[in-house]
Scaffold this active site. Structure first.
Site, PDB file in Angstrom:
ATOM      1  CG  HIS A   1      40.029  29.663  33.995  1.00 41.23           C
ATOM      2  ND1 HIS A   1      40.109  28.348  34.409  1.00 41.23           N
ATOM      3  CD2 HIS A   1      40.144  30.412  35.160  1.00 41.23           C
ATOM      4  CE1 HIS A   1      40.317  28.155  35.534  1.00 41.23           C
ATOM      5  NE2 HIS A   1      40.453  29.341  35.973  1.00 41.23           N
TER       6      HIS A   1
ATOM      7  CD  GLU B   1      39.925  34.111  36.861  1.00 36.63           C
ATOM      8  OE1 GLU B   1      39.307  33.517  36.110  1.00 36.63           O
ATOM      9  OE2 GLU B   1      39.978  33.861  38.070  1.00 36.63           O
TER      10      GLU B   1
END
Length: 696
Positions: A448, A444
């Site tokens: 990303h 995460e």
């Protein structure tokens, strides 16, 4: 057994699935009165959007929802015990946990194990006639008999999966005979050309070929800066925007958020909530984007919330968002680990295999918290989230990462882990949750959260040196970039989801071998670190093998983006490492029933790391430079299923275990403003009761 019977058997609802009460009680009890009221009204707003999700899944889902809840209420939750009842309740529990009759993880339809005759018998006991009219407006089915026959029990090779109607598949995002080519046209001539954000829309294609774009909003009036007149498309069709889709639900969501605003913790939250309210009342997506700017700025709140039309995985073209809404409570102990990772994020991102020209010039440390989920209104609950998905907000303002702690900690299973040797299974059980938490954190924040897209900006300038572009994979300056109005999703379409999930997962595999990073998570000894690394790679190899269950052999298509991503990584271990012994599959039986994964632990930090480096570099640079042609071909090749691996699909399907189903709590408030949390027994009846005690 006939082919139709075989198909039906393959799509039966899960038998004896693990059901988990998603508890956050100990954290909820620590909240102040104002915090608990804020959480209460945001949870009410979240659940008020549940019907929207049902309509987005399939046109019959909302009617099935009303039917099964109606039966439960009419029978006062009292049933005559039988095996048929157990089968019925298993179907209902799976339906409610997925908010629709298609699995959120895999996009495949499921049907009851109980007989149709038993279903009709329950309806009769509840006073619901087969001939009665279905009163759900978006459902094309007329009577409850048609709903049972066509919506609940009907199964065929095409409509058993979500996808474009012109391919025979099902999607609640579309009305009429909508095709992939139609969406390409709309992306180019409407959403891109007119600067209209499509996330909160549904597409209607009329019999004459004209289009209506249905925009979710309380108001039926056109929002500011949306085309008021009909548009003429290059294929001769006319397109009109119609506001007021999901009007009742959008009003409920906005009203509850307005109430929550009275208990907001600060001015940033109040600004965020104001933009939410405007978005849901008017349908203007620009208001939602502004809400996300405020959301990113609201650092480390005790109650974390996010709501809207967010993830685009399930819409076949990859541009329309599913409604989802999160309300969660910060786990301060776990969050401290992530805070240390955030502070070192720049250092770890600098280790990724590309130069500074493909990375943001300045990393603003994002918020990264571990949350205990109170409410997550959507078709499924992930283990972690990195949002917002708006590229310009991420680049210019930032983003947030959250790890959903009570989801991560639920991954442990009491059953023997399939496809692992006994000695690996022991280690897997011991370190799976910890290794998965590390993986989610890297995925995460650093997955990303890394990279930039080479873009032409709104003012016509560029965020890279246009005259001297960065060097691409072929050793030459890149020649492609994102032009004004183009986004990652609009260019890579339906492949954007699995591609980006793969890129983030590969970053997790690439950095999980970093021992300084592991020490941040509290793993100090070499023995512990070795175990976390090994289980991380082993978990990914196994996930890639298990992904075969989400691949359709007849169409050669994937039904789940995360699993397509994990398969591509497993295949890279298997086919694209420098040592063919790195990952092998052993078996002695012709049906592969004794199939076992053999991963060489002593090669992970050399061979494994190197193949991840090469894979990651290709994925990232193709994405960053908008090389759609090369990037698409590369990822499709890596995620294509070869005959050597396809042969394991049958045994994977045979040994798969049902996915966990989560029951969510409810809250209520008395006349003195005291909020009470209500939890339920972890059974299908508990699932039903949790839903009947909410407002829909």
């Amino acid at each position: 057994m006939s082919s139709s019977a075989q198909l039906a058997k393959a799509h039966l609802a899960d038998h004896q699935p693990p059901i988990v009460m998603l508890t956050a009680k100990s954290f909820f009890e620590q909240l102040t009165k104002e915090e608990s009221l804020y959480a209460h009204y945001m949870s009410k707003a979240s659940h008020a959007g549940s019907r929207v999700v049902l309509r987005q899944v399939s046109h019959e889902s909302e009617a099935i929802f009303d039917l099964v809840l109606g039966i439960h209420i009419k029978l006062n939750g009292k049933y005559e015990d039988s095996q048929e009842l157990n089968y019925y309740l298993e179907y209902v529990s799976q339906f409610l946990s997925n908010l629709g009759n298609y699995n959120s993880f895999g996009n495949s339809k499921f049907i009851p194990r109980c007989s149709k005759e038993y279903f009709y018998q329950l309806m009769k006991c509840a006073g619901i006639s087969k001939e009665s009219k279905v009163n759900t407006t978006s459902c094309p089915i007329n009577t409850y008999e048609e709903l049972v026959e066509q919506g609940i029990y009907r199964i065929d090779s095409r409509s058993s999966f979500l996808g474009f109607p012109t391919s025979g598949h099902v999607s609640g995002y579309y009305f009429g005979d909508v095709s992939e080519e139609d969406l390409v046209l709309l992306k180019k001539e409407v959403f891109g050309a007119k600067d209209v954000m499509p996330e909160n829309t549904r597409i209607k294609k009329l019999d004459n070929g004209d289009f209506e774009i249905l925009v979710a909003s309380e108001s039926t009036s056109t929002a500011d800066k949306y085309p008021e007149e009909s548009l003429k498309l290059s294929n001769g069709a006319t397109l009109t925007f119609k506001f007021g889709d999901h009007s009742r639900e959008m009003k409920l969501v906005a009203d509850y958020i307005s109430k929550a605003k009275e208990y907001a913790a600060n001015d940033t939250q109040r600004l965020m909530l104001s933009e939410y309210v405007d978005h849901f009342r008017t349908g203007n997506m620009k208001s939602h984007k502004r809400s996300q700017i405020q959301w990113v700025k609201d650092l480390a709140p005790i109650i974390e919330t996010n709501t809207g039309f967010i993830e685009t995985y399930r819409e076949p073209s990859g541009i329309i968002g599913e409604f989802e809404s999160l309300v969660a409570i910060t786990n301060k102990h776990r969050t401290r680990k992530f805070a240390a990772l955030v502070q070192s994020a720049g250092k770890f991102i600098s280790l990724l295999p590309w130069g500074p020209e493909f990375e943001k010039s300045k990393l603003e440390p994002p918020d990264f918290t571990s949350l205990e989920v109170l409410t997550f209104a959507a078709s499924g609950i992930p283990a972690g989230i990195n949002i917002p998905n708006y590229d310009d907000v991420r680049l210019n303002i930032g983003f947030k990462n959250v790890s959903l702690g009570n989801i991560v900690s639920s991954t442990l299973s009491s059953k023997e882990t399939t496809f692992l040797h006994a000695q690996d299974d022991v280690l897997f059980r011991k370190y799976q949750a910890e290794s998965f938490e590390v993986q989610v954190g890297i995925h995460e924040l650093l997955g990303h959260g890394s990279g930039k897209l080479l873009c032409e900006l709104e003012d016509g300038s560029f965020n890279f040196d246009k005259e001297n572009p960065p060097i691409g994979l072929d050793g030459k300056p890149v020649s492609t970039y994102y032009r004004k109005g183009e986004t990652w999703g609009s260019k890579f379409g339906g492949l954007a989801g699995p591609y980006e999930e793969c890129r983030a997962e590969v970053i997790a595999m690439y950095l999980i071998t970093n021992r300084e990073l592991l020490s941040i998570f509290g793993f100090k000894s070499k023995e512990e670190q070795d175990s976390i690394i090994y289980i991380g790679f082993l978990q990914m190899a196994r996930a890639g093998l298990m992904a075969l269950d989400f691949w359709d052999e007849s169409t050669q298509k994937w039904g789940q983006p995360h699993m397509q991503a994990r398969f591509a990584i497993m295949k890279t271990f298997f086919n694209h490492s420098q040592d063919k012994n790195f990952l092998k599959f052993s078996f002695s039986r012709p049906d592969y029933d004794d199939l076992k994964i053999e991963l060489k632990q002593d090669l992970i930090e050399t061979v494994g790391h190197e193949c991840m480096k090469d894979f990651l570099k290709h994925l990232h640079i193709y994405k960053a430079s908008c090389d759609v042609e090369a990037g698409t071909a590369y990822f499709k090749d890596r995620s294509s299923v070869t005959p050597e691996l396809a042969r394991f699909k049958a045994v994977v399907n045979k040994k798969k275990l049902p996915r966990k189903q989560f029951i969510q709590a409810n809250t209520s408030v008395n006349s003195e403003g005291i909020v009470t949390l209500h939890e339920y027994e972890a059974t299908p009846l508990g699932m039903l009761q949790s839903f009947t005690e909410r407002e829909y």
